[in-house]
Design an enzyme around this catalytic site. Sequence first.
Site, short mmCIF file in Angstrom:
data_model
loop_
_atom_site.label_atom_id
_atom_site.label_comp_id
_atom_site.label_asym_id
_atom_site.label_seq_id
_atom_site.Cartn_x
_atom_site.Cartn_y
_atom_site.Cartn_z
N ASP A 122 -23.65 100.53 86.31
CA ASP A 122 -23.05 100.78 84.98
C ASP A 122 -21.60 101.17 85.20
O ASP A 122 -21.12 101.21 86.35
CB ASP A 122 -23.84 101.90 84.24
CG ASP A 122 -23.72 101.78 82.72
OD1 ASP A 122 -22.57 101.84 82.22
OD2 ASP A 122 -24.74 101.64 82.05
N MET B 267 -19.38 94.88 84.75
CA MET B 267 -20.25 93.69 84.81
C MET B 267 -19.48 92.40 84.49
O MET B 267 -19.97 91.31 84.78
CB MET B 267 -21.43 93.85 83.87
CG MET B 267 -21.09 93.97 82.41
SD MET B 267 -22.52 94.50 81.47
CE MET B 267 -21.78 94.86 79.88
N LYS C 181 -31.28 95.35 79.75
CA LYS C 181 -32.04 95.84 78.58
C LYS C 181 -31.06 96.42 77.56
O LYS C 181 -30.28 97.32 77.88
CB LYS C 181 -33.04 96.91 79.02
CG LYS C 181 -33.77 97.57 77.88
CD LYS C 181 -34.78 98.59 78.38
CE LYS C 181 -35.17 99.56 77.31
NZ LYS C 181 -34.06 100.37 76.79
N HIS D 176 -26.97 92.60 73.36
CA HIS D 176 -26.79 92.70 71.90
C HIS D 176 -25.51 93.46 71.53
O HIS D 176 -25.09 93.46 70.38
CB HIS D 176 -28.03 93.32 71.21
CG HIS D 176 -28.15 94.81 71.37
ND1 HIS D 176 -28.86 95.59 70.50
CD2 HIS D 176 -27.65 95.64 72.31
CE1 HIS D 176 -28.79 96.85 70.89
NE2 HIS D 176 -28.08 96.91 71.98
N GLU E 269 -34.66 92.48 74.93
CA GLU E 269 -33.87 92.60 73.71
C GLU E 269 -34.77 92.40 72.49
O GLU E 269 -35.83 91.77 72.60
CB GLU E 269 -32.79 91.50 73.65
CG GLU E 269 -31.60 91.70 74.57
CD GLU E 269 -30.58 92.73 74.08
OE1 GLU E 269 -30.76 93.28 72.97
OE2 GLU E 269 -29.61 92.96 74.82
N GLU F 18 -27.35 91.21 66.68
CA GLU F 18 -28.75 90.93 66.97
C GLU F 18 -28.96 89.43 66.80
O GLU F 18 -28.30 88.79 65.98
CB GLU F 18 -29.67 91.72 66.02
CG GLU F 18 -29.49 93.23 66.10
CD GLU F 18 -29.71 93.82 67.48
OE1 GLU F 18 -30.53 93.26 68.24
OE2 GLU F 18 -29.06 94.82 67.82
#
Length: 340
Positions: free
Chosen positions: A220, A241, A254, A258, A287, A310
């Site tokens: 992260d 990333m 995870k 979104h 997701e 979404e």
Amino acid sequence: MENTKRTEWDEEEEQAEVSIWKYIFRFTEMAVVKCAIELGIADTIESHGGGPMTLSELSSTLGCDPSPLSRVLRFLTHRGIFKEMPTTKGSPRYAQTRLSSRLLRKGEHSMAALILFESSPVMLAPWHRLSARVLAYETAPFEVVHGEDIWRYAAENPGHSRLINEAMACDARLVVPAMLQGCPEVFDGLSSLVDVGGGNGTTLQLLVKSCQWIRGINFDLPNVVSDAAEFPGIERVGGDMFASVPKADAAFLKNVLHDWGDNECIQILKKCRESIPEGKGKVIIVEAVIDQEAKISDKLTDAHTTTGKERTLEEWGLVLGKAGFRNLRCDGYGYKDQLC
Ligand SMILES: C[S@@+](CC[C@H](N)C(=O)[O-])C[C@H]1O[C@@H](n2cnc3c(N)ncnc32)[C@H](O)[C@@H]1O
């Protein structure tokens, strides 16, 4: 003679008059549940032996005014969050329900941190800019209100960063066990897995505890991993990333994609592809999938991030296809229609 037959129009009209009040006052549900968490009502009842407490017992333990507390409790009992027990002395007694004792108390299944995060002024303010985003697509509500995107804001505000990480951990504690039960074979044969945007590492902790053959890499932003607790079998790596992802047999994402628009998702997914072995590596995505027809799994998060959205299954398929993934497998494993 008066025609008393009610038409479909009359019924719709009547229903509309009832429904509109939901949209006027629904925000109070979030506000009152937040208040109950801040006061610690569920924890107080639990530490009183779990049995029902009278209003005066509760107000004196919490050190608050019984009058507003009684209205808060009435509101919460009407919604089944606490329950009022029969009493002989005229004073109501309040007890836990499954919802308050399991989800609002401190502890393993608590959703309190997620409620406190979503109801925080920082996260609520951008929702007031939603129409601006819809009218002018370039307008990013969070940035308009706070001057920078949510991740930079979190890096500069450690308190908010912790709120995000604890909120995400609530979700992980609900979703990961369901995922492991629903599709455990996904993790067979993997000796290493990198959790991209893994937050404070709760997801990986649950995964490696259950799949002890996996070596985990919690990847992260540097400010996030530096705040994540150490855990046996998990390495913490800080980075970006969009630049590169640590190498592993599988990349796991995870609730990350979104937060991003299609182009950014494609960039992230390409970095994940580069990080896994060609031909036998896999990318595992968890997701929500919006079901356009059934209207059951609706979710809107547009105000939280700059380009996030979404997606329906079709929209996910398009993004994955453009990122070069051909061999797709989709498992709905029953929790909130998430996709694994
Ligand atoms: C919505 S949270 C999901 C956390 C975790 N995967 C979960 O579901 O519990 C998104 C995560 O993406 C991380 N993130 C944002 N930008 C990133 C970047 N450029 N590189 C790596 N991680 C990033 C955030 O710090 C955050 O932890």
